[in-house]
Design an enzyme around this catalytic site. Structure first.
Site, PDB file in Angstrom:
ATOM      1  N   ASP A   1       5.249 -25.881  38.999  1.00 35.88           N
ATOM      2  CA  ASP A   1       5.099 -26.976  38.037  1.00 35.88           C
ATOM      3  C   ASP A   1       6.425 -27.600  37.609  1.00 35.88           C
ATOM      4  O   ASP A   1       6.429 -28.686  37.025  1.00 35.88           O
ATOM      5  CB  ASP A   1       4.364 -26.486  36.779  1.00 35.88           C
ATOM      6  CG  ASP A   1       2.883 -26.249  37.017  1.00 35.88           C
ATOM      7  OD1 ASP A   1       2.366 -26.714  38.054  1.00 35.88           O
ATOM      8  OD2 ASP A   1       2.240 -25.597  36.171  1.00 35.88           O
TER       9      ASP A   1
ATOM     10  N   LYS B   1       1.705 -31.375  31.272  1.00 32.44           N
ATOM     11  CA  LYS B   1       0.867 -31.986  32.306  1.00 32.44           C
ATOM     12  C   LYS B   1      -0.565 -31.498  32.156  1.00 32.44           C
ATOM     13  O   LYS B   1      -0.853 -30.478  31.532  1.00 32.44           O
ATOM     14  CB  LYS B   1       1.392 -31.662  33.706  1.00 32.44           C
ATOM     15  CG  LYS B   1       1.478 -30.154  34.052  1.00 32.44           C
ATOM     16  CD  LYS B   1       0.192 -29.558  34.551  1.00 32.44           C
ATOM     17  CE  LYS B   1       0.315 -28.075  34.845  1.00 32.44           C
ATOM     18  NZ  LYS B   1      -0.994 -27.447  35.193  1.00 32.44           N
TER      19      LYS B   1
END
Length: 320
Positions: free
Chosen positions: A156, A22
């Protein structure tokens, strides 16, 4: 999981999953709370640079791991832990214990996301391990339930399970998915030296601002509606003006050489350049896929910098 995938896991004794790295298109950071964590407002984007985990059944109940030699050439995975401090191993153990699974798994991890680079590679490993082991052990959980299950593994990991794009709040784990199909195109440039630990960057952030845990009440600013509109419309030129990373000054204080790469990207045609998360990986926004490919090629050929184009949003952790 489809019947075909389940049958394959039962027949061959293994299951394989991919999960995306990401970037943070915006990262707004508040003062540290009493527990030391920082409140965030962030825009996560999953990109098509994925980690892969193969979970192979073992009968003794153990959870073990190794790194595949098929990992990307720029990833120095040698020396990374394969014991319970490895996030993928932690994820498998959490799933095994929660569902009282007697069977074990050996995890083969193929690394493609930069290590200690602010792109959530370890979290992607954990997300892929959860999906692969759930398939291997016949555990039925939908994506949202699996993301909620993953929360104890770190902020995350739930996003790596979900993929796509999402607003993150709290310490990053409170996710609001954004439904957009508009693609944005980036060039990723990992640092050629040592990585940076996220705690060290946050410590520097606190020192730069004079923050002490629990003694400041500064909240992170919300993500601007202008940024969200440009992102949803896939308008890179407008989006370029709203990229923001509150951790970037702290990262540059610890790793000042990165400023040269940030400037180089702009000189070579990027619309905007920024450090990804806590760094030291750098992200460069481009007009389109063709511009991203051309910029990555120039950085590789003319400046000998490892660089490659990526696109987002990308799918979350998925059996492959």
């Amino acid at each position: 999981m489809s019947p075909e995938r389940q049958n394959a896991a039962e027949l061959f004794g293994y299951a394989t999953a991919n999960a995306p790295g990401k970037i943070n298109i915006a990262l707004h950071v508040g003062a540290p709370r009493a527990d030391g964590y920082h409140e965030l407002q962030t825009l996560f984007l999953a990109v098509n640079c994925a980690e892969q985990v193969r979970a192979t059944s073992v009968t003794d109940g153990s959870i073990t791991a190794e790194f595949s030699s098929q990992s990307a050439s720029h990833i120095a995975y040698q020396g990374l832990p394969t014991d319970e401090s490895n996030l993928a191993v932690k994820a498998a153990l959490l799933l095994q214990r929660e569902f009282n699974i007697d069977e074990g798994a050996h995890l083969t991890i193929t690394k493609n996301v930069p290590i200690a680079g602010g792109m959530g590679g370890g979290s992607a490993d954990a997300a892929a391990a959860l999906v692969a082991c759930a398939a291997l052990w016949g555990i039925q959980m939908d994506r949202r339930a699996l993301a909620e299950f993953a929360e104890p593994l770190g902020a995350d990991v739930p996003f790596a399970v979900l993929g796509g794009a999402a607003l993150g709040a709290g310490i990053g784990h409170e996710l609001t998915p954004l439904l957009t199909t508009a693609q944005t195109h980036w060039v990723i440039v990992p640092a050629t030296g040592n990585g940076l630990s996220t705690p060290s960057v946050y410590k520097e952030f606190d020192q730069l601002h004079g923050y002490r845990p629990g003694q400041n009440d500064t909240e992170p600013e919300p993500i601007s509606t202008e940024l969200l509109r440009a992102f949803a419309q896939g308008d890179p030129r407008t989006l370029a003006g709203y990229l923001r990373n509150d951790l970037q000054p702290a990262t540059l204080a610890l790793y000042p050489e990165l400023s040269q790469t940030l400037e180089l990207g702009l000189r070579e045609g990027a619309l905007a350049t920024m450090i990804s998360g806590s760094g030291p990986t750098i992200m460069m926004l481009c007009d389109d896929a063709e511009a991203a490919s051309a910029l990555a090629l120039r950085l590789n050929d003319e400046y000998q910098l490892p660089a490659w184009p990526v696109t987002g949003p990308a799918a979350g952790a998925t059996i492959c």
